[in-house]
Design an enzyme around this catalytic site. Structure first.
Site, short mmCIF file in Angstrom:
data_model
loop_
_atom_site.label_atom_id
_atom_site.label_comp_id
_atom_site.label_asym_id
_atom_site.label_seq_id
_atom_site.Cartn_x
_atom_site.Cartn_y
_atom_site.Cartn_z
N LYS A 119 -52.29 88.67 8.30
CA LYS A 119 -52.23 87.44 9.11
C LYS A 119 -53.46 86.91 9.80
O LYS A 119 -53.70 86.03 9.54
CB LYS A 119 -51.17 87.87 10.22
CG LYS A 119 -51.15 87.02 11.62
CD LYS A 119 -50.41 87.16 12.53
CE LYS A 119 -50.96 88.07 13.82
NZ LYS A 119 -51.77 87.25 14.78
N ASN A 120 -54.18 87.95 10.29
CA ASN A 120 -55.33 87.42 11.16
C ASN A 120 -56.45 86.87 10.02
O ASN A 120 -57.52 86.30 10.60
CB ASN A 120 -55.78 88.37 12.00
CG ASN A 120 -54.83 88.75 13.16
OD1 ASN A 120 -54.24 87.65 13.52
ND2 ASN A 120 -55.15 89.61 13.98
N CYS A 155 -50.74 84.80 21.87
CA CYS A 155 -49.79 85.63 22.83
C CYS A 155 -50.36 85.94 24.14
O CYS A 155 -51.63 85.78 24.41
CB CYS A 155 -49.92 87.08 22.00
SG CYS A 155 -48.70 87.25 20.73
N ARG A 175 -57.94 85.69 27.71
CA ARG A 175 -58.66 85.12 26.36
C ARG A 175 -59.25 83.86 26.33
O ARG A 175 -58.90 82.93 25.77
CB ARG A 175 -57.05 85.01 25.33
CG ARG A 175 -56.51 86.38 25.39
CD ARG A 175 -55.35 86.22 24.19
NE ARG A 175 -55.89 86.33 22.90
CZ ARG A 175 -54.98 86.25 21.69
NH1 ARG A 175 -53.85 85.74 21.99
NH2 ARG A 175 -55.48 86.45 20.62
N ASP A 209 -54.41 96.05 18.45
CA ASP A 209 -53.09 95.35 17.70
C ASP A 209 -51.90 96.62 17.48
O ASP A 209 -50.94 96.41 17.31
CB ASP A 209 -53.39 94.54 16.57
CG ASP A 209 -54.29 93.43 16.89
OD1 ASP A 209 -53.91 92.89 18.18
OD2 ASP A 209 -54.75 92.66 16.12
N ARG A 264 -43.61 85.70 13.93
CA ARG A 264 -45.32 85.06 13.69
C ARG A 264 -45.93 85.78 13.05
O ARG A 264 -46.97 85.45 12.36
CB ARG A 264 -45.69 84.89 15.11
CG ARG A 264 -45.27 83.72 15.95
CD ARG A 264 -45.96 83.27 17.24
NE ARG A 264 -47.37 83.71 16.95
CZ ARG A 264 -48.38 84.08 17.68
NH1 ARG A 264 -47.97 83.91 19.21
NH2 ARG A 264 -49.48 84.00 17.60
N1 EPU Z 1 -63.19 87.34 24.92
C1 EPU Z 1 -63.90 86.73 25.90
N2 EPU Z 1 -64.73 85.51 25.42
C2 EPU Z 1 -64.42 84.94 24.11
C3 EPU Z 1 -63.75 85.65 23.01
C4 EPU Z 1 -63.27 86.66 23.59
O1 EPU Z 1 -63.98 87.22 26.79
O2 EPU Z 1 -65.02 83.82 24.01
C5 EPU Z 1 -62.59 88.56 25.09
C6 EPU Z 1 -60.84 88.20 25.06
O3 EPU Z 1 -60.30 87.95 26.22
C7 EPU Z 1 -60.54 89.88 24.61
C8 EPU Z 1 -61.93 90.46 23.94
O4 EPU Z 1 -63.11 89.63 24.16
O5 EPU Z 1 -60.65 90.51 25.74
C9 EPU Z 1 -61.53 90.45 22.31
O6 EPU Z 1 -61.28 89.00 21.80
P1 EPU Z 1 -61.51 88.51 20.22
O7 EPU Z 1 -62.12 87.14 20.61
O8 EPU Z 1 -62.16 89.44 19.50
O9 EPU Z 1 -59.99 88.43 19.96
P2 EPU Z 1 -59.26 86.97 18.94
O10 EPU Z 1 -60.39 86.46 18.08
O11 EPU Z 1 -58.73 86.09 20.09
C10 EPU Z 1 -58.34 88.30 17.24
C11 EPU Z 1 -56.76 88.70 16.69
C12 EPU Z 1 -56.11 89.58 17.59
C13 EPU Z 1 -56.75 90.55 18.04
C14 EPU Z 1 -58.08 90.58 18.24
C15 EPU Z 1 -58.96 92.02 18.63
C16 EPU Z 1 -56.72 86.54 15.35
C17 EPU Z 1 -55.89 85.29 15.39
N3 EPU Z 1 -56.31 87.16 16.54
O12 EPU Z 1 -58.02 87.60 18.57
O13 EPU Z 1 -54.75 89.63 17.20
O14 EPU Z 1 -55.95 91.31 18.94
O15 EPU Z 1 -58.89 89.62 17.26
O16 EPU Z 1 -59.14 92.45 17.36
O17 EPU Z 1 -57.19 86.90 14.63
C18 EPU Z 1 -52.39 90.18 17.14
O18 EPU Z 1 -52.58 89.98 16.14
O19 EPU Z 1 -51.45 90.60 17.96
C19 EPU Z 1 -53.69 89.65 17.90
C20 EPU Z 1 -53.50 89.27 19.15
#
Ligand code: EPU
Length: 418
Positions: free
Chosen positions: A22-23, A116, A121, A304, A396
């Protein structure tokens, strides 16, 4: 309202085939816009998140065809227009469109993405990446207007190794003038998948999968073919199902290295497994040792799988400790597990799980995707019937979850209920 009903206690055996990630898919689909010609992405899961992104592509004018597991995207007819908020707030990954539209048209207007509710975030690191490459950002009422006269390669240091910010910066840098270096980049396999796709188009990216990614900008990117990697979180979820209820359950089409930390933790617990080149056999163990787990970015234990593994920890003999370091609010599954008979207490970012406890079927709610997965696993091991309300978030992220579970011996169905 659609609810999921699980009659628990069934042994799981046979083979479950893991779908594309998915991701990774949710980044590859928007990335297709960067090509000047048609691209084919293979092994894309049919889940509501990939549907939502193809809807956005079509809205922008792309020609999109689904052919079984593949998506063919012709981005040539695309026009740059504002993506309606009701489309972008369906999922987090919509913000990859911010990056690709900025890279392609040097102007984008978009709303804060959805996703979610597992923490605040913020997207500050993505915006920092865009600014470093020369973009000017205005934010008003949750809407971002981003412009650039020219995009120029730069040195970007991420304050935390964010998956989204790493991918977004990479997506813009491939079309920027000169070299970009992303330091403290996230190392998740999905990032390597995206970098490979872009390199197939003609981009010049090295170092994806390490904490320093170097990107030399190019003028144009061509059409190409790519394949989505197997979903490591879906793999992990079914491996956990096997540890709970499996009798030589085969989880097929996986990359074992991508779930290595999970496998190591299960070995510590004493779970029976046989790991092959692209599969794993897992069987239930009556007595399992408790463990300590701390979530981290890849290659650490994935956040996750934190909620799914909580169900397994309720079946270990003794106290397990689980610390969530990535998200502030990813324990919404805990009260529901406790209502089913678990004994879990929380102190700040850590939960203590006292096992082994019998779980009993109850009516619970999928507050988010992985909380839903945790409760599906709880339903499989519980006695009686578990009813999971608000099943949307689970659909999803898990392709054909009902069919896949029933095929290996579970008794699961979706029914319409008040
Ligand atoms: N963060 C910040 N600022 C930013 C970006 C992130 O403070 O600009 C913080 C976030 O709040 C969080 C941490 O850094 O506490 C990690 O966030 P990251 O940006 O790595 O996560 P993401 O890109 O929003 C993706 C996956 C998530 C998965 C995370 C970590 C997608 C669409 N989502 O999210 O997947 O948990 O990486 O591996 O790729 C899921 O599949 O259930 C899911 C939530």
């Amino acid at each position: 309202m659609k609810v999921l009903k699980i009659n628990g206690g069934k042994t799981l055996s046979g083979t479950v085939r893991i779908s594309g990630s998915k991701n990774a898919s949710v980044a590859l689909i928007p990335a297709a816009i960067l090509a000047d010609d048609e691209v084919t992405i293979c092994n894309v899961p049919e889940i509501t998140d990939t549907d939502a992104l193809t809807e956005i592509l079509k809205y922008l004018g792309a020609d999109v065809k689904r052919a079984s597991e593949s998506i063919l995207i012709d981005p040539k007819p695309i026009v740059n227009k504002e993506i309606p908020e009701e489309m972008s707030n369906k999922l987090r990954a919509s913000y990859y469109f911010m990056a690709v539209l900025l890279a392609k048209f040097k102007h984008v207007e978009m709303y804060f993405p959805g996703g979610c509710a597992i923490g605040a975030r913020p997207i500050d690191q993505t915006l920092k990446g865009f600014e470093a490459l020369g973009a000017k950002i205005k934010e008003e009422n949750n809407k971002y207007t981003i412009d650039a006269d020219e995009l120029t390669g730069s040195h970007v240091y991420l304050d935390m190794p964010s998956v989204g910010a790493t991918i977004n910066t990479m997506l813009v840098a491939v079309k920027a003038k000169g070299e970009t270096i992303i330091e403290n980049a996230a190392k998740e396999p999905e990032i390597v998948n995206v970098a490979t796709f872009l390199n197939n188009m003609g981009a010049k990216i090295t170092g994806a999968g390490t904490s320093e990614i170097r990107i030399k900008g190019v003028e144009s990117l061509k059409g190409c073919y790519t394949e989505v990697i197997p979903d490591r979180i879906e793999s992990g979820t079914y491996i956990i199902a096997g540890a709970l209820m499996g009798n030589y359950l085969k989880i097929d089409n996986i990359i074992p290295e991508h779930v290595e930390t999970l496998i190591l933790k299960l070995k510590e617990m004493g779970v029976d497994m046989e790991v092959g080149a692209d599969y794993i056999y897992v069987s239930k163990k009556d007595r399992m040792k408790p463990v300590h787990i701390k979530t981290l970015g890849y290659p650490g234990f994935p956040t996750d799988l934190q909620q799914p593994i909580t169900t397994l920890l309720t079946q270990c003999d003794g106290e397990s400790v689980l610390q969530e370091t990535v998200y502030e609010n990813r324990f919404k599954n805990v009260p529901y597990l406790n209502s089913m008979g678990a004994n879990i207490s929380q102190k700040q970012d850590t939960i203590m799980i006292k096992g082994k406890t019998k779980l009993h079927g109850k009516t619970v709610e999928a507050t988010d995707l992985r909380a839903g997965a945790c409760l599906v696993l709880a339903g499989l091991v519980a006695d009686g019937t578990t009813t999971i309300r608000n099943i949307g978030p689970v659909l999803r992220g898990y392709e054909n979850i009902i069919e896949k579970l029933n095929e290996i011996g579970a008794d699961v169905k979706i029914v319409e209920e008040e």
